[in-house]
Design an enzyme around this catalytic site. Structure first.
Site, short mmCIF file in Angstrom:
data_model
loop_
_atom_site.label_atom_id
_atom_site.label_comp_id
_atom_site.label_asym_id
_atom_site.label_seq_id
_atom_site.Cartn_x
_atom_site.Cartn_y
_atom_site.Cartn_z
N GLY A 45 34.82 37.65 43.10
CA GLY A 45 35.42 38.22 44.33
C GLY A 45 36.71 38.59 43.95
CB ALA A 46 38.48 42.10 43.83
CD GLN A 194 27.13 38.44 43.50
OE1 GLN A 194 25.93 39.02 43.72
NE2 GLN A 194 28.17 38.95 42.68
CG ASP A 235 34.91 44.41 43.28
OD1 ASP A 235 34.02 44.91 43.89
OD2 ASP A 235 35.13 43.28 42.96
CG ASN A 245 32.04 46.58 46.81
OD1 ASN A 245 32.85 45.63 46.59
ND2 ASN A 245 30.95 46.51 47.78
CE LYS A 246 28.85 42.50 42.34
NZ LYS A 246 29.10 42.61 41.09
C1 LIG Z 1 36.51 40.70 48.54
S1 LIG Z 1 36.26 41.03 47.12
C2 LIG Z 1 34.56 40.87 46.96
C3 LIG Z 1 33.65 41.73 45.90
O1 LIG Z 1 33.73 41.24 44.87
C4 LIG Z 1 32.33 41.20 44.31
O2 LIG Z 1 32.03 41.54 43.17
P1 LIG Z 1 31.80 40.20 42.55
O3 LIG Z 1 30.90 39.06 42.94
O4 LIG Z 1 31.01 40.38 41.06
O5 LIG Z 1 33.12 39.39 41.89
C5 LIG Z 1 31.77 42.41 45.30
O6 LIG Z 1 32.07 43.56 44.68
C6 LIG Z 1 32.58 42.27 46.43
O7 LIG Z 1 32.41 43.09 47.21
#
Ligand SMILES: CSC[C@H]1O[C@H](OP(=O)(O)O)[C@H](O)[C@@H]1O
Length: 347
Positions: A45-46, A194, A235, A245-246
Site C-alpha cells: 500500500g503506497a 488484496q 500509487d 494503480n493496481k
Molecule cells: C492506498 S495505496 C493502496 C494501493 O497500493 C496497492 O498496491 P500494493 O498492494 O501492490 O502495494 C494498490 O495499488 C492500491 O491502490
C-alpha cells in the site's frame, strides 16, 4: 490492529501475506528486514510502504556500529538506496525517504544517540502526518458519496494500506459512519488477492455490506447497472493527472467511462510526483511470475509457465472524474489543479 509497531529498537510489521486467517508480526531488527518485508508485500500500500521505509531508515541508525569501518552518512545513504529500490512505482516510498534523509541532514554533527532518537521521531511524525491526510481525505471524499450508493473499489486501500484510516476505503468507512446506505463491490484483485483477502476483511470488520467478485465479473456488474461510482487508490499520480494503480485499474476506468459512471481516485499529495510529467514516465514494477502461477503458494498452472506480471497499470487522466486528496477534491484540468494543490505545500 496495527500495521506496524516500534518496540525496543525493533520494528514489528503485520505480515499482510497471512491475512485474513492469521495475524502474525514480522520482527525487523535490521533495515534489510524491512526492505525484504516491503519487497515480499508483507507490508504494502503506497502510504504504508512509505511509513515502513521511514522506520526502516531510522532502524538503520540503530544498526550502525561505530567500529569506524564505514562513516554513518555512507551507511545511511546505502540504507536509503536499498529501501528505495524495493518497489519502483509507489511515490510515497521516495517521498518518505527524502523526508528522512532531510531529517538526518538536520541532525548532522549530533551524537549517534541524538541521531537515532531524532530519526525515530521523524518516522513517527511521517506516520502521524499520513494519518491526518487520511482523515482529511475521508471527510472530503464522503461529501461525494450519495446517501445510497453501490460503489466498486479495487485492491486494498484501507488502514492496512496506509497505517491510518485508509484512502478510498477510508472514504467508504467515513460515508458509512455518516449513516449512508452503501453496498461495496470488491474484485478479488489477482494475482495476490488484496481485495479478497484484505478489503473484504476490512469491510467485514467495519460492518459495511459488500460482495466479493472475481476480477472478470466487473463488466457483468456494470452491465447489470450495479455500480453508481468507482473509488480507487493510487500509487503514483503524474503532473498530468495520469496515474498508476493496481493492475486492472485501467480496465475498470474504461468500463466506468463506457457506462457513464463517475471514476474517483483517492490519494494524499504524498502520492503525487510533479516531476513525472505523464503516465508514460511512471515506472511499472514487474513482479515475480510465481505470483501468477500460484494462488496461496499452490501451483495452479504448469511449472515454468510463461507469465507477465506487471503490478500496476496506468489510467489516462481523461478517464478520471476527480482526485480526492488531503487538500480537497481536484477536478479537471488536473495539471493546473495538482500544481495549485501543491502550492500550499504537500503537508
Ligand atoms: C492506498 S495505496 C493502496 C494501493 O497500493 C496497492 O498496491 P500494493 O498492494 O501492490 O502495494 C494498490 O495499488 C492500491 O491502490
Amino acid at each position: 490492529m496495527d500495521v506496524l509497531r516500534w518496540e525496543g529498537e525493533r520494528l514489528y510489521l503485520l505480515d499482510q501475506r497471512e491475512l485474513p486467517h492469521r495475524v502474525e508480526y514480522l520482527p525487523c531488527s535490521h533495515y534489510r528486514d524491512v526492505a525484504a518485508a516491503i519487497r515480499q508485500l508483507s507490508v504494502r500500500g503506497a502510504p504504508a510502504i512509505g511509513v515502513a521505509a521511514a522506520f526502516g531508515y531510522a532502524l538503520a541508525a540503530f544498526n550502525y556500529s561505530e567500529d569506524g569501518k564505514v562513516a554513518l552518512s555512507e551507511y545511511m545513504e546505502e540504507a536509503a538506496r536499498e529501501l528505495l529500490a524495493t518497489r519502483p512505482t509507489a511515490v510515497n516510498l521516495r517521498w518518505a525517504l527524502d523526508e528522512m534523509r532531510a531529517a538526518y541532514q538536520a541532525l548532522n554533527g549530533k551524537s549517534l544517540k541524538e541521531i537515532r532518537d531524532g530519526l525515530l521521531a521523524a518516522a513517527f511524525k511521517i506516520q502521524a502526518a499520513e494519518k491526518k491526510r487520511d482523515e482529511r481525505m475521508a471527510s472530503f471524499g464522503a461529501s461525494l458519496i450519495p446517501s445510497r450508493a453501490c460503489i466498486l473499489t479495487y485492491c486494498n486501500t484501507g488502514a492496512l494500506a496506509t497505517t491510518g484510516w485508509g484512502t478510498a476505503l477510508g472514504i467508504i468507512r467515513e460515508a458509512h459512519r455518516q449513516g449512508k446506505d452503501l453496498h461495496i463491490y470488491v474484485p478479488e484483485t489477482r494475482p495476490v488477492l488484496q481485495g479478497a483477502r484484505l478489503t473484504a476483511w476490512e469491510l467485514q470488520e467495519a460492518g459495511i455490506p459488500y460482495t466479493l467478485i472475481t476480477d472478470n465479473m466487473a463488466g457483468y456488474v456494470f452491465a447489470h447497472g450495479g455500480i453508481d461510482l468507482v473509488l480507487v487508490g493510487a500509487d503514483c499520480i503524474a503532473a498530468s493527472g495520469d496515474f498508476a494503480n493496481k493492475i486492472g485499474t485501467y480496465t475498470l476506468s474504461v468500463l466506468a467511462n463506457y457506462h457513464n459512471c463517475p471514476f474517483y481516485v483517492a490519494a494524499p499529495l504524498s502520492t503525487v510526483d510533479l516531476t513525472v510529467k505523464t503516465g508514460q514516465e511512471i515506472p511499472i514494477e514487474m513482479r515475480d511470475p510465481r505470483e501468477v502461477r500460484e494462488i496461496g503458494g499452490k501451483l495452479i498452472t504448469l511449472e515454468g509457465c510463461p507469465v507477465l506480471n506487471p503490478s500496476f497499470d496506468v489510467v489516462p487522466h481523461q478517464l478520471v472524474t476527480a482526485f480526492i486528496t488531503d487538500k480537497g477534491i481536484l477536478k479537471p484540468p488536473f495539471e493546473e489543479a495538482l500544481a495549485a494543490a501543491f502550492k500550499g505545500g504537500s503537508e
